[in-house]
Design an enzyme around this catalytic site. Structure first.
Site, PDB file in Angstrom:
ATOM      1  N   ILE A  70       0.844  -1.193   0.000  1.00 30.40           N
ATOM      2  CA  ILE A  70       0.000   0.000   0.000  1.00 30.40           C
ATOM      3  C   ILE A  70       0.885   1.250   0.000  1.00 30.40           C
ATOM      4  CG2 ILE A  70      -1.946   1.222   1.067  1.00 30.40           C
ATOM      5  CD1 ILE A  70      -2.703  -1.325   2.528  1.00 30.40           C
ATOM      6  N   PRO A  71       1.517   1.548  -1.131  1.00 26.13           N
ATOM      7  CA  PRO A  71       2.263   2.812  -1.181  1.00 26.13           C
ATOM      8  C   PRO A  71       1.280   3.967  -1.026  1.00 26.13           C
ATOM      9  CG  PRO A  71       2.112   1.824  -3.375  1.00 26.13           C
ATOM     10  CD  PRO A  71       1.545   0.827  -2.402  1.00 26.13           C
ATOM     11  N   HIS A  72       1.662   4.964  -0.224  1.00 25.02           N
ATOM     12  CA  HIS A  72       0.733   6.061   0.033  1.00 25.02           C
ATOM     13  C   HIS A  72       1.470   7.356   0.335  1.00 25.02           C
ATOM     14  CE1 HIS A  72       1.489   3.977   3.858  1.00 25.02           C
ATOM     15  NE2 HIS A  72       1.394   5.164   4.425  1.00 25.02           N
ATOM     16  N   ALA A  73       0.749   8.456   0.111  1.00 28.85           N
ATOM     17  CA  ALA A  73       1.333   9.770   0.376  1.00 28.85           C
ATOM     18  C   ALA A  73       0.239  10.818   0.518  1.00 28.85           C
ATOM     19  CB  ALA A  73       2.270  10.176  -0.756  1.00 28.85           C
ATOM     20  N   LEU A 108      -2.568   4.759  -2.310  1.00 29.65           N
ATOM     21  CA  LEU A 108      -3.452   5.719  -1.660  1.00 29.65           C
ATOM     22  C   LEU A 108      -2.819   7.098  -1.728  1.00 29.65           C
ATOM     23  CD1 LEU A 108      -5.878   6.397   0.122  1.00 29.65           C
ATOM     24  CD2 LEU A 108      -4.557   5.598   2.079  1.00 29.65           C
TER      25      LEU A 108
END
Length: 156
Positions: A70-73, A108
């Site tokens: 779940i890469p997110h920023a 996300l």
């Protein structure tokens, strides 16, 4: 101004779901997912969004285990809360604690001022993905509609 958690069907739309195989390397897979958000008009500055995503990866892994990445920023380069989905048949090394490669990928992205949205979405998604049946349905889904339905039901 208080914010409420965005509805999942506004955050994950069919154009943000891909049935294409992502690249096998983590950074390239992140760019692949990001390009879906750019193409859907959700990202106003691709390079700034990529920089935020990669900076987050440097902090700690977004490989949560059980085959999930779940890469997110949070970034000003995002117009609205967004989830992008892809799956990898071979799996991608997301440096998960359990050592398992990520086969289900969820990117996300939320606007910088959307901190609570970010946490709510991440929490809801993470809880849903803990269920074996949800992950199995996502692996077996043969259409964007089936994927969207599975995620919508699981998060609701």
């Amino acid at each position: 101004m208080t914010q409420t958690e965005p509805e999942i069907d506004a955050v994950l739309t069919p154009e943000l779901i891909t049935l294409e195989e992502p690249p096998a390397e983590k950074a390239a897979a992140i760019e692949f997912l990001l390009d879906r958000a750019v193409d859907a008009g959700r990202v106003t500055d691709r390079e700034a969004a990529l920089e935020a995503l990669l900076a987050r990866e440097e902090e700690t892994t977004t490989g949560v285990g059980m085959g999930i990445g779940i890469p997110h920023a949070k970034t000003d380069a995002v117009a609205e809360p967004t989830i992008v989905f892809a799956r990898s048949s071979a799996g991608i090394d997301f440096d998960a604690m359990d050592g398992e490669p990520a086969t289900l990928l969820f990117m996300l992205l939320v606007p910088a001022e959307g901190g609570e949205d970010h946490l709510e979405l991440l929490s809801s998604l993470s809880r849903a993905l803990m269920h074996d049946d949800v992950r199995e349905r996502l692996h077996e889904a043969d259409s964007k509609a089936a994927i969207e339905e599975t995620i919508t039901e699981a998060v609701a």
